[in-house]
Write an enzyme that holds these catalytic residues in place. Structure first.
Site, PDB file in Angstrom:
ATOM      1  N   GLY A 133      39.812   9.009  -7.091  1.00 43.80           N
ATOM      2  CA  GLY A 133      38.692   9.584  -7.849  1.00 43.80           C
ATOM      3  C   GLY A 133      37.746   8.394  -8.536  1.00 43.80           C
ATOM      4  O   GLY A 133      36.664   8.575  -9.327  1.00 43.80           O
ATOM      5  N   ASN A 181      41.282  17.471   0.845  1.00 50.53           N
ATOM      6  CA  ASN A 181      41.674  18.216  -0.584  1.00 50.53           C
ATOM      7  C   ASN A 181      40.650  18.611  -1.420  1.00 50.53           C
ATOM      8  O   ASN A 181      39.938  17.427  -2.077  1.00 50.53           O
ATOM      9  CB  ASN A 181      42.746  16.950  -1.302  1.00 50.53           C
ATOM     10  CG  ASN A 181      43.134  17.759  -2.580  1.00 50.53           C
ATOM     11  OD1 ASN A 181      42.574  19.057  -3.044  1.00 50.53           O
ATOM     12  ND2 ASN A 181      43.774  17.119  -3.616  1.00 50.53           N
ATOM     13  N   HIS A 225      50.748  16.498  -5.927  1.00 53.48           N
ATOM     14  CA  HIS A 225      49.533  15.888  -6.199  1.00 53.48           C
ATOM     15  C   HIS A 225      49.551  15.247  -7.518  1.00 53.48           C
ATOM     16  O   HIS A 225      50.127  16.003  -8.583  1.00 53.48           O
ATOM     17  CB  HIS A 225      48.542  16.510  -5.755  1.00 53.48           C
ATOM     18  CG  HIS A 225      47.087  15.875  -5.777  1.00 53.48           C
ATOM     19  ND1 HIS A 225      46.451  15.600  -7.021  1.00 53.48           N
ATOM     20  CD2 HIS A 225      46.351  15.261  -4.688  1.00 53.48           C
ATOM     21  CE1 HIS A 225      45.426  14.671  -6.559  1.00 53.48           C
ATOM     22  NE2 HIS A 225      45.435  14.620  -5.053  1.00 53.48           N
ATOM     23  N   GLU A 272      47.448  15.100  -9.616  1.00 52.02           N
ATOM     24  CA  GLU A 272      47.028  15.842 -10.693  1.00 52.02           C
ATOM     25  C   GLU A 272      47.582  17.046 -11.195  1.00 52.02           C
ATOM     26  O   GLU A 272      47.936  17.316 -12.485  1.00 52.02           O
ATOM     27  CB  GLU A 272      45.599  16.587 -10.274  1.00 52.02           C
ATOM     28  CG  GLU A 272      44.421  15.508 -10.090  1.00 52.02           C
ATOM     29  CD  GLU A 272      43.638  15.461  -9.041  1.00 52.02           C
ATOM     30  OE1 GLU A 272      42.879  14.471  -8.564  1.00 52.02           O
ATOM     31  OE2 GLU A 272      43.398  16.549  -8.209  1.00 52.02           O
ATOM     32  N   GLU A 322      49.175   8.066  -2.762  1.00 53.08           N
ATOM     33  CA  GLU A 322      48.093   8.099  -3.358  1.00 53.08           C
ATOM     34  C   GLU A 322      48.069   7.456  -4.518  1.00 53.08           C
ATOM     35  O   GLU A 322      48.593   8.134  -5.515  1.00 53.08           O
ATOM     36  CB  GLU A 322      47.636   9.737  -3.493  1.00 53.08           C
ATOM     37  CG  GLU A 322      47.381  10.429  -2.352  1.00 53.08           C
ATOM     38  CD  GLU A 322      46.720  11.564  -2.350  1.00 53.08           C
ATOM     39  OE1 GLU A 322      46.887  12.550  -3.331  1.00 53.08           O
ATOM     40  OE2 GLU A 322      45.562  11.891  -1.704  1.00 53.08           O
ATOM     41  N   SER A 331      40.213   7.475  -2.931  1.00 49.04           N
ATOM     42  CA  SER A 331      38.898   6.811  -2.577  1.00 49.04           C
ATOM     43  C   SER A 331      38.455   6.463  -1.382  1.00 49.04           C
ATOM     44  O   SER A 331      37.779   5.484  -1.195  1.00 49.04           O
ATOM     45  CB  SER A 331      38.472   5.711  -3.807  1.00 49.04           C
ATOM     46  OG  SER A 331      38.446   6.114  -4.986  1.00 49.04           O
TER      47      SER A 331
HETATM   48  O1  LIG Z   1      43.309  13.142  -4.471  1.00 49.30           O
HETATM   49  C1  LIG Z   1      43.045  12.568  -3.488  1.00 49.30           C
HETATM   50  C2  LIG Z   1      41.933  11.681  -3.264  1.00 49.30           C
HETATM   51  O2  LIG Z   1      40.735  11.832  -3.995  1.00 49.30           O
HETATM   52  P1  LIG Z   1      39.409  10.924  -3.754  1.00 49.30           P
HETATM   53  O3  LIG Z   1      39.367  10.752  -2.245  1.00 49.30           O
HETATM   54  O4  LIG Z   1      38.334  11.569  -4.328  1.00 49.30           O
HETATM   55  O5  LIG Z   1      39.780   9.762  -4.528  1.00 49.30           O
HETATM   56  N1  LIG Z   1      43.451  13.025  -2.624  1.00 49.30           N
HETATM   57  O6  LIG Z   1      44.713  14.281  -2.629  1.00 49.30           O
END
Ligand SMILES: O=C(COP(=O)(O)O)NO
Length: 247
Positions: A170, A10, A94, A96, A164, A210
Site C-alpha cells: 500500500g 486481495n 496477511h 494486516e 509481502e 505495490s
Molecule cells: O496486501 C497486499 C498488497 O497490497 P498492494 O498491492 O496494495 O500493495 N496483498 O495482499
C-alpha cells in the site's frame, strides 16, 4: 522446475455490488492468460455473490478464517462455511491480520492447518517490517514465519506462499526484482533444508507489495517469483495486465 504462475487479488475491505460488477466485467473481458491461475480474495459478505458471477477461469477466496469448524466466536467465519458457499481458497496471515488485528505466527499456523484439513487451499502470507529489514533481520523474520507454518503443515500441495514485505504494502514502494528474488530464493533454500527438495521446487512463492502493470513484467522475469498477490491494483482493469505479466 515449472510452477504454474499464480496471481491473486486481495480486495481487502473494499468494494460494493456496483464496483464488484465493474471488476467482474474486466475479468470476464480479459483476456486472461489461460496458463495463469487467478484467484480473487473478496470480503466475506460477498463470497457467494462473487462466486456466482465470476468467469470460470477465476476462483474466489476468503481473506481470513478461524481455526475451528464452529462455535461461540462472534464475527469469525470458518473454513467449513467458506466451502459451504462454494469458495475453495483463503488468504491467511496477511500483514494486516498480523499488525492491525494482532495475529501471531502460532495462531496463523493453526488457522492454516485447519483450513487445509477442511479442504481449502491457502495463500499463506509472510513478510518483514521496514525496521526489521533495516536491522538486517529480513531472513530471520521470514524464516521464523515460515517455520511456524512448517511445524504444522505436512502436505504443501494446496499452499501458495506469499512474500509481502510490509514496507511495500500500500506504499507504492515496490521491492525491486532483485530484492524480491533474493528473499524468494532464500525461502526456497530454507524449504529445501527444513522441509524437502520437492516442496522447495514445487511450492509457488508469490510476491505482494505495490505490484502494478508498470512493474509486474520485470518482477515476473525473476526465476523464484511465481506470481503475485495484488492489493490496490486488483480493483482496477490493470489487474488483467498483471495476470498476463509473463506474456
Ligand atoms: O496486501 C497486499 C498488497 O497490497 P498492494 O498491492 O496494495 O500493495 N496483498 O495482499
Amino acid at each position: 522446475m515449472s510452477r504454474k504462475f499464480f496471481v491473486g487479488g486481495n480486495w481487502k475491505m473494499n468494494g460494493d455490488k456496483a464496483q464488484i460488477e465493474q471488476i467482474v466485467q474486466f475479468l470476464k473481458t480479459g483476456p486472461l492468460d489461460p496458463a495463469v491461475e487467478v484467484v480473487v480474495g473478496v470480503p466475506a459478505v460477498y463470497l457467494e455473490h462473487v462466486k456466482n458471477i465470476l468467469p470460470s477461469n477465476v476462483k474466489v477466496s476468503a481473506q481470513n478464517s478461524y481455526k475451528v469448524p464452529k462455535g461461540a466466536f462472534t464475527g469469525e467465519i470458518s473454513p467449513a462455511q467458506i466451502k459451504d458457499v462454494g469458495a475453495d481458497w483463503v488468504i491467511l496471515g496477511h500483514s494486516e491480520r498480523r499488525n492491525v488485528f494482532g495475529e501471531n505466527d502460532v495462531l496463523i499456523a493453526e488457522k492454516t492447518i485447519h483450513a487445509l484439513e477442511t479442504g481449502l487451499s491457502v495463500i499463506a502470507c509472510i513478510g518483514e517490517k521496514l525496521e526489521e529489514r533495516e536491522a538486517g533481520q529480513t531472513e530471520a523474520v521470514v524464516y521464523q514465519q515460515t517455520k511456524a507454518l512448517a511445524d504444522k503443515i505436512t502436505d504443501w500441495s494446496n499452499v501458495v506462499l506469499a512474500y509481502e514485505p510490509v514496507w511495500a504494502i500500500g506504499t507504492g514502494k515496490t521491492a525491486t526484482p532483485q530484492q524480491a528474488q533474493e528473499v524468494h530464493k532464500q525461502l526456497r533454500e530454507w524449504l529445501k533444508a527444513n522441509v524437502s527438495e520437492k516442496v522447495a521446487q514445487t511450492l509457488r512463492i508469490i510476491y505482494g507489495g505495490s505490484v502494478t502493470a508498470a512493474n509486474c513484467k520485470e518482477l515476473a522475469k525473476e526465476p523464484d517469483i511465481d506470481g503475485f498477490l495484488v492489493g490496490g491494483a486488483s480493483l482496477k482493469p490493470e489487474f488483467v495486465e498483471i495476470v498476463n505479466a509473463r506474456q
